[in-house]
Write a protein that holds these residues in place. Structure first.
Motif, short mmCIF file in Angstrom:
data_model
loop_
_atom_site.label_atom_id
_atom_site.label_comp_id
_atom_site.label_asym_id
_atom_site.label_seq_id
_atom_site.Cartn_x
_atom_site.Cartn_y
_atom_site.Cartn_z
N TYR A 13 0.92 -1.09 0.22
CA TYR A 13 0.00 0.02 -0.04
C TYR A 13 0.86 1.14 0.04
O TYR A 13 1.81 1.13 0.69
N HIS A 22 8.53 -4.50 4.99
CA HIS A 22 8.24 -4.70 3.60
C HIS A 22 9.65 -5.11 2.77
O HIS A 22 9.80 -5.97 1.98
N SER A 25 10.13 -9.19 3.10
CA SER A 25 9.30 -9.67 2.28
C SER A 25 10.20 -9.67 0.76
O SER A 25 10.25 -10.69 0.04
N ASP A 50 0.06 -1.06 -4.45
CA ASP A 50 -1.32 -1.16 -4.32
C ASP A 50 -1.83 0.05 -4.07
O ASP A 50 -1.47 0.87 -3.08
N TRP A 227 -9.37 -6.21 -2.85
CA TRP A 227 -8.61 -7.60 -2.96
C TRP A 227 -8.95 -8.00 -4.28
O TRP A 227 -8.00 -8.58 -4.98
N ALA A 230 -6.19 -5.97 -6.18
CA ALA A 230 -5.14 -6.25 -5.77
C ALA A 230 -4.47 -7.55 -6.17
O ALA A 230 -3.31 -7.67 -6.75
N LEU A 231 -5.20 -8.53 -5.74
CA LEU A 231 -4.60 -10.00 -5.94
C LEU A 231 -4.37 -10.07 -7.65
O LEU A 231 -3.51 -10.98 -7.91
N ASN A 233 -3.13 -8.52 -9.71
CA ASN A 233 -1.70 -8.00 -10.17
C ASN A 233 -0.69 -9.26 -10.40
O ASN A 233 0.07 -8.76 -11.42
N ASP A 260 -0.55 -11.17 7.92
CA ASP A 260 -1.72 -10.39 7.88
C ASP A 260 -2.51 -10.80 6.82
O ASP A 260 -3.63 -10.21 6.76
N ILE A 261 -1.74 -11.29 5.80
CA ILE A 261 -2.86 -11.17 4.44
C ILE A 261 -2.83 -12.79 3.94
O ILE A 261 -3.14 -12.91 2.79
N HIS A 265 -5.03 -14.39 0.65
CA HIS A 265 -4.10 -15.18 -0.42
C HIS A 265 -4.41 -16.63 -0.24
O HIS A 265 -4.19 -17.48 -1.38
N GLY A 288 6.28 -14.40 9.34
CA GLY A 288 5.75 -13.82 10.51
C GLY A 288 5.96 -12.31 10.66
O GLY A 288 6.39 -11.89 9.58
N TYR A 289 5.75 -11.57 11.76
CA TYR A 289 5.89 -10.17 11.98
C TYR A 289 7.39 -9.83 12.72
O TYR A 289 7.75 -10.56 13.18
N TRP A 290 8.15 -8.84 11.78
CA TRP A 290 8.93 -7.94 12.63
C TRP A 290 8.28 -7.25 13.74
O TRP A 290 7.59 -6.47 13.47
N LYS A 296 4.06 -5.36 16.63
CA LYS A 296 4.31 -5.43 15.22
C LYS A 296 4.81 -4.31 14.71
O LYS A 296 4.41 -3.22 15.23
#
Ligand code: MSP
Length: 647
Positions: A13, A22, A25, A50, A227, A230-231, A233, A260-261, A265, A288-290, A296
């Motif tokens: 986003y 970001h 990933s 996005d 969604w 976005a998906l 794409n 989170d998503i 997905h 997972g999350y940083w 988070k």
């Protein structure tokens, strides 16, 4: 088919600038892309931004820009961040690209024509942060677990994608394909979600409320929302439906996302693909999350670390290494400056950097900088030979499973062994004994060949350092960074090795700490005093920053009904449209009769945390002016649209 690989990141986003989350990933995707190229695959790597939706419009308004101007700026920041980390995607897609918009419309029309989309009224709990309706089961203490806010009750007529009819197909597909979603915990999470009947997916927003989206091809009064846009794409990035890239790469599509998503997905996307008549993606890889201190990392929590800052402090390769090594793929990890410094000094400066410079120095001292031929003698160096050979197979298996952190850990185990072999064999002693010359040759060969192989194995994670090592060994990266480069024994003897500056200089204490340490003690005390005073002034001060103000969201609301609060005389219960309907409880009963308020267009604070006031939940606050005569409504002209933001 298996000699190709298609890897994607989420498209980010543009309501926030790129941060370490970001970056992780995108580094994972780049590492995978490089790994597959290294083992000889033809690859395609897609990332992008996005750019549609409410959040983007709001962010643009805050900066006084049009959505287009705003998205151009932030999208460009993402695009320019990736090369700083030596990430070079094959395509950077934007959901505002005309070709993408055309693809989304084509898919929508197809799904609509075959009867998978229905128009109906829906009321539910909507999280503006997630940009979707949540179900009760997803809430934690009544709040969205990611955005920590209570969702808003919304009632609207919209188009729905009828997912439920494909639910059983998806369950069967996941069960029949164990590798479809990984690591396993996320596969189980999706399967457990699918135990309950699936709600249909709301895919539109009325144009009256939001124009910044892809218009529905079958109803111009609506745009498609989030969604569904976005998906797709992942398909338009390959020039679906006719592009050569689509034919080549769709069968080997691999998506990287954070948890989170997972639902969009793991559930919406395969069902959408099935409805379009395509094979679902090959695999979804979920991390997972940083976190920072257990929270988070995210823009909304204000605790972000910028990729550019990491690169400035640590360099691109070391940043990539730390990101890959400090997080076990699938689990959460904590970021701290100190943990990165410790990791860099221990693994990179000490273990690898030292091994390399030590070995090159010895080669110059004992063999004039020229690699000897391999003698294949017994001894600890032979262990090293065996370990390195076995390592390649294990490393490949781990990398294929998105386990680069374990792949690196395995490599470092062997690097430590190499350091031990040097201590054990003491080449400086061997060099003193004529009859040990062949043994010394073999020891030096094993070290140099081990380092060559190491350079190849680290390439996906640390490309620049890998290339520097290979060049120092007198080799061409083009020839070594190939499937052939992954086998033991490529050095032939006779290569001239160059000395180079340390690959990974040690990092001292942070600049801030270093400065503090240099200051005399009383200067530090002064500083503390100053800080305390500043804090006090801040607490007492009546000024706020522009940032503080920009967090308050004001909107025009139409009062559609008003009544006395059932449990409190001084309160009124107002139903307002802003533009969705919501309840606001307001302490104005002494000043206004309920009837006098109906039909008025007023100003509300629309992003206040909902609170329960004497048993009724209030979602916002009505603004009034107060003078000697009493209270006055802040009214706007009646032709202002309900919900119009006030900036
Ligand atoms: N636009 C959607 C994705 C659409 S994909 C078809 C979106 N964007 S986002 O900007 O919020 O990006 C979310 C993704 O950013 C996560 O799935 C993850 O890849 C990355 N991360 C954002 N914050 C993160 C952490 N704190 N930790 C790890 N990854 C993080 O959702």
């Amino acid at each position: 088919m298996n000699d190709r690989f298609y890897i994607t990141t989420p498209i980010y986003y543009v309501n926030a600038e790129p941060h370490l989350g970001h970056a992780y990933s995108t580094v994972v995707a780049d590492v995978q892309n490089r790994f597959h190229r290294l083992i000889g695959h033809e690859t395609f790597f897609l990332t992008g931004t996005d750019e549609h939706g409410d959040k983007i419009v709001q962010a643009a308004q805050k900066m006084g820009l049009s959505p287009k101007e705003y998205t151009d700026i932030i999208s460009d920041k993402f695009r320019k961040t990736w090369p700083l980390l030596n990430i070079h995607p094959d395509r950077f897609i934007r959901t505002t690209d005309p070709q993408h918009i055309k693809t989304v419309q084509m898919v929508l029309q197809k799904v609509y024509d075959q009867g998978d989309i229905e128009f109906r009224e829906y009321e539910g709990l909507y999280c503006f942060g997630c940009e979707r309706f949540l179900i009760e089961r997803e809430l934690e203490d009544g709040k969205c677990p990611d955005h920590k806010v209570e969702p808003t009750r919304l009632k609207e007529k919209n188009y729905f994608f009828l997912m439920s009819k494909y639910q059983q197909w998806l369950i069967d597909h996941i069960k029949a394909n164990p590798e479809f979603i990984g690591p396993e915990r996320y596969r189980n999470e999706v399967l457990s979600f699918l135990k309950d009947p699936l709600d249909d997916l709301c895919i539109s927003r009325p144009v009256s409320r939001l124009t910044w989206g892809v218009p529905l091809p079958f109803d111009e009064n609506f745009v498609t929302y989030v969604w569904f846009d976005a998906l797709i794409n992942y398909l338009s990035g390959l020039d679906f439906p006719d592009g050569e890239n689509f034919m080549k790469f769709w069968p080997v599509a691999n998506h990287v996302i954070a948890k989170d998503i997972l639902k969009p997905h793991g559930i919406y996307w395969p069902i959408m693909l099935h409805a379009i008549g395509l094979e679902p993606y090959q695999a979804l890889h979920v991390h997972g999350y940083w976190k920072i201190k257990e929270e988070k990392m995210s823009k909304s929590l204000g605790n972000i670390v910028r990729p550019g800052w990491l690169v400035e402090n640590f360099g691109a390769d070391a940043t990539r290494y730390c990101l890959m090594r400090e997080m076990s793929f699938g689990l959460d990890a904590s970021f701290s400056y100190d943990s990165f410094v410790t990791r860099i000094n221990a693994d990179l400066a000490n273990d690898l950097g030292n091994l390399f410079s030590r070995s090159v120095t010895m080669l110059h001292k004992f063999r004039k900088g020229v690699v000897p031929v391999e003698r294949r003698l017994d001894g600890p160096q032979d262990e090293l030979r065996k370990e390195f050979t076995a390592l390649v197979t294990r490393w490949k298996e781990l990398m294929e499973k998105f386990q680069a952190h374990n792949g690196m850990a395995e490599l470092w185990r062997v690097l430590n062994l190499a350091n031990k072999v040097i201590d054990q064999m003491a080449p400086w002693q061997l060099a003193k004994e004529e009859e040990k010359a062949l043994l010394l040759d073999d020891v030096m060969y094993c070290l140099m060949e081990g380092l060559r192989l190491t350079a190849v194995l680290i390439w996906p994670v640390m490309p620049k350092s890998s290339e520097k090592m290979l060049e120092s060994l007198g080799l061409s990266p083009d020839k070594e960074l190939t499937p052939q480069g992954l086998s033991w024994g490529r050095l032939e003897g006779g290569e001239e090795v160059k000395k180079i500056p340390p690959l990974f200089p040690r990092i001292g204490p942070s600049k801030k700490e270093a400065k503090q340490a240099q200051k005399p003690k009383n200067a530090q005390k002064e500083k503390e005093k100053e800080k305390k005073m500043e804090k006090q002034a801040e607490n007492e001060g009546k000024f706020i920053n522009i940032d503080d103000f920009s967090r308050v969201e004001l909107r025009v609301a139409e009062i559609v009904s008003a009544e006395k609060h059932p449990n409190a005389d001084r309160l009124l219960k107002l139903t307002v449209k802003a533009p969705e309907e919501r309840i606001i409880v307001s302490g104005i009963a002494d000043h206004f009769s309920p009837d006098s308020l109906v039909g008025k267009k007023v100003v509300i604070v629309s992003n206040l945390k909902p609170v329960k006031l004497r048993g009724v939940t209030s979602q916002g606050m009505l603004l009034v002016a107060k003078d000697k005569a009493g209270l006055h409504l802040l009214e706007v002209s009646p032709d202002t649209e309900s919900g119009a933001p006030i900036s």
